[in-house]
Design a protein around this motif. Sequence first.
Motif, PDB file in Angstrom:
ATOM      1  N   PRO A 111       0.817  -1.220   0.000  1.00  0.00           N
ATOM      2  CA  PRO A 111       0.000   0.000   0.000  1.00  0.00           C
ATOM      3  C   PRO A 111       0.845   1.262   0.000  1.00  0.00           C
ATOM      4  CG  PRO A 111      -0.860  -1.589   1.584  1.00  0.00           C
ATOM      5  CD  PRO A 111       0.444  -2.141   1.087  1.00  0.00           C
ATOM      6  N   GLY A 112       0.500   2.199  -0.880  1.00  0.00           N
ATOM      7  CA  GLY A 112       1.163   3.489  -0.938  1.00  0.00           C
ATOM      8  C   GLY A 112       2.455   3.527  -1.718  1.00  0.00           C
ATOM      9  N   ALA A 113       2.901   2.404  -2.283  1.00  0.00           N
ATOM     10  CA  ALA A 113       4.195   2.372  -2.970  1.00  0.00           C
ATOM     11  C   ALA A 113       4.183   3.261  -4.205  1.00  0.00           C
ATOM     12  CB  ALA A 113       4.542   0.938  -3.363  1.00  0.00           C
ATOM     13  N   VAL A 114       5.202   4.121  -4.305  1.00  0.00           N
ATOM     14  CA  VAL A 114       5.406   4.978  -5.469  1.00  0.00           C
ATOM     15  C   VAL A 114       6.725   4.573  -6.109  1.00  0.00           C
ATOM     16  CG1 VAL A 114       5.758   7.336  -6.283  1.00  0.00           C
ATOM     17  CG2 VAL A 114       4.118   6.879  -4.442  1.00  0.00           C
ATOM     18  N   PRO A 115       6.717   4.084  -7.342  1.00  0.00           N
ATOM     19  CA  PRO A 115       7.952   3.595  -7.963  1.00  0.00           C
ATOM     20  C   PRO A 115       8.999   4.691  -8.117  1.00  0.00           C
ATOM     21  CG  PRO A 115       6.023   2.845  -9.179  1.00  0.00           C
ATOM     22  CD  PRO A 115       5.545   3.881  -8.208  1.00  0.00           C
ATOM     23  N   ALA A 116      10.251   4.319  -7.918  1.00  0.00           N
ATOM     24  CA  ALA A 116      11.356   5.233  -8.146  1.00  0.00           C
ATOM     25  C   ALA A 116      11.655   5.315  -9.633  1.00  0.00           C
ATOM     26  CB  ALA A 116      12.595   4.767  -7.383  1.00  0.00           C
ATOM     27  N   GLU A 117      12.346   6.385 -10.015  1.00  0.00           N
ATOM     28  CA  GLU A 117      12.754   6.569 -11.398  1.00  0.00           C
ATOM     29  C   GLU A 117      14.268   6.673 -11.465  1.00  0.00           C
ATOM     30  OE1 GLU A 117      10.710  10.057 -12.683  1.00  0.00           O
ATOM     31  OE2 GLU A 117       8.743   9.077 -12.785  1.00  0.00           O
ATOM     32  N   GLY A 118      14.793   6.681 -12.662  1.00  0.00           N
ATOM     33  CA  GLY A 118      16.230   6.871 -12.851  1.00  0.00           C
ATOM     34  C   GLY A 118      17.032   5.678 -12.371  1.00  0.00           C
ATOM     35  N   LEU A 119      18.139   5.930 -11.671  1.00  0.00           N
ATOM     36  CA  LEU A 119      19.053   4.856 -11.303  1.00  0.00           C
ATOM     37  C   LEU A 119      18.450   3.891 -10.282  1.00  0.00           C
ATOM     38  CD1 LEU A 119      20.632   5.375  -8.297  1.00  0.00           C
ATOM     39  CD2 LEU A 119      21.459   7.329  -9.582  1.00  0.00           C
ATOM     40  N   ASP A 120      17.395   4.293  -9.569  1.00  0.00           N
ATOM     41  CA  ASP A 120      16.748   3.405  -8.603  1.00  0.00           C
ATOM     42  C   ASP A 120      15.430   2.839  -9.120  1.00  0.00           C
ATOM     43  OD1 ASP A 120      18.600   3.344  -6.463  1.00  0.00           O
ATOM     44  OD2 ASP A 120      18.027   5.382  -5.907  1.00  0.00           O
ATOM     45  N   ALA A 121      15.213   2.905 -10.416  1.00  0.00           N
ATOM     46  CA  ALA A 121      14.004   2.339 -10.995  1.00  0.00           C
ATOM     47  C   ALA A 121      13.930   0.844 -10.696  1.00  0.00           C
ATOM     48  CB  ALA A 121      13.971   2.587 -12.501  1.00  0.00           C
ATOM     49  N   GLY A 122      12.730   0.374 -10.395  1.00  0.00           N
ATOM     50  CA  GLY A 122      12.524  -1.039 -10.097  1.00  0.00           C
ATOM     51  C   GLY A 122      12.163  -1.295  -8.653  1.00  0.00           C
ATOM     52  N   VAL A 123      12.337  -0.275  -7.797  1.00  0.00           N
ATOM     53  CA  VAL A 123      11.956  -0.390  -6.390  1.00  0.00           C
ATOM     54  C   VAL A 123      11.145   0.845  -6.021  1.00  0.00           C
ATOM     55  CG1 VAL A 123      13.943  -1.817  -5.784  1.00  0.00           C
ATOM     56  CG2 VAL A 123      14.107   0.676  -5.593  1.00  0.00           C
ATOM     57  N   ALA A 124      10.652   0.890  -4.791  1.00  0.00           N
ATOM     58  CA  ALA A 124       9.794   1.990  -4.359  1.00  0.00           C
ATOM     59  C   ALA A 124      10.620   3.206  -3.945  1.00  0.00           C
ATOM     60  CB  ALA A 124       8.907   1.550  -3.202  1.00  0.00           C
ATOM     61  N   ALA A 125      10.242   4.381  -4.444  1.00  0.00           N
ATOM     62  CA  ALA A 125      10.855   5.630  -3.984  1.00  0.00           C
ATOM     63  C   ALA A 125      10.389   5.938  -2.570  1.00  0.00           C
ATOM     64  CB  ALA A 125      10.496   6.778  -4.916  1.00  0.00           C
TER      65      ALA A 125
END
Length: 381
Positions: free
Chosen positions: A10-24
């Motif tokens: 719940p609430g997960a916002v995907p990361a972008e750029g070099l950390d793409a693939g996990v939650a920001a």
Amino acid sequence: MSGSPFLVLPGAVPAEGLDAGVAAHYGNPMVEQRRLEQGRAVVDLSHRGVLTVTGPDRLTWLNSMASQRLDRLAPGESAEALFLDAAGHVEHAVHAVDDGERTWLVVEGSEAPSLASWLDRMRFMLRVEVADVTGQYAVVAAMPEGDGFPIDLPEGAIRWTDPWRLELSNGHRYSHDPNHPGAFWRSVEAIVPRARLAELAEAVRSGRAEPAGVLALEALRVAAWRPRFATEVDEKTLPHELDWLRSAVDLHKGCYRGQETVAKVVNLGRPPRRLVLLHLDGSDTVLPKPGDTVVGVKVRPEPAPGEEPERRAVGHVTSAALHHELGPIALAVVKRSVPPGLELIVESHGIDVAAAQVEIVPADAGAAVEVPRLPRLGVRP
């Protein structure tokens, strides 16, 4: 690899750029920072790369190439090491731990294929095997108090404890600060079977631990002055410039590629650039991005009427974060010659962001040994 099960919490916002693939983040990065500091939260780092090195020669072989002493690495003992080019520039950084049968290396996800390929070419006739096991293993992180972890890890999980807080005796510390914030950096990374990642996410969903995104971990890392390969390193980086001799270089070990430069700079020279922490003016709610130019502003003692202060590019931002106590902060690499009291500005998003620097590698960082002065030939007392 399929998407991380932590991204469906719940609430997960995907990361972008070099950390793409996990939650920001999961809705509130500030709260997540506090939970991390309290040892209550888990961070999904399943986008990191994982390599293994097996064979009876693995530790002596790795030791011959790395900046850190690895030939005496005991089972379960953690180390950080750099692989340098012939001129001493950082090419790879690894988090290393041995389990008695294999050495595990955690790296940035984008670095895993190239490092595995390079290591494989360096095997020659030694009894070692290198494997990229990123598809089979994943990484999660926490900042626990003591030896615990916020959730129960699968049997056989491998733990890597970050040595940044320890200030290793065979390293070298440039920072003069007696209250180095690295002392509060308790990061632990756990290598777990990727197939068990969903179980860990479910443990978080059930309330046995709290989730925290990479934004929270990054903010605490920046506040701890802790360099990261993906952000602070470029093609010219020497480990001295980031105060990385503190945790990743053993100055007493034998030969390895780039050692001559490491020894020369620490013993006789000065780092050509230096890492600083920037306290940023947050009034415009602008957070700089990596690569933004850092400008030095010099005002003449008696400026002519209408004369503008001199502005000169002196470096660039490498990481920026919004910290729950310090506010907007950044790490930046600047020229060695930049005076510690010089007014700095970060040019970001078309505006000027005022910045006050805190020295990590001091402007006067210099030789660690005295060079004897020889008498001039022909001079008589």
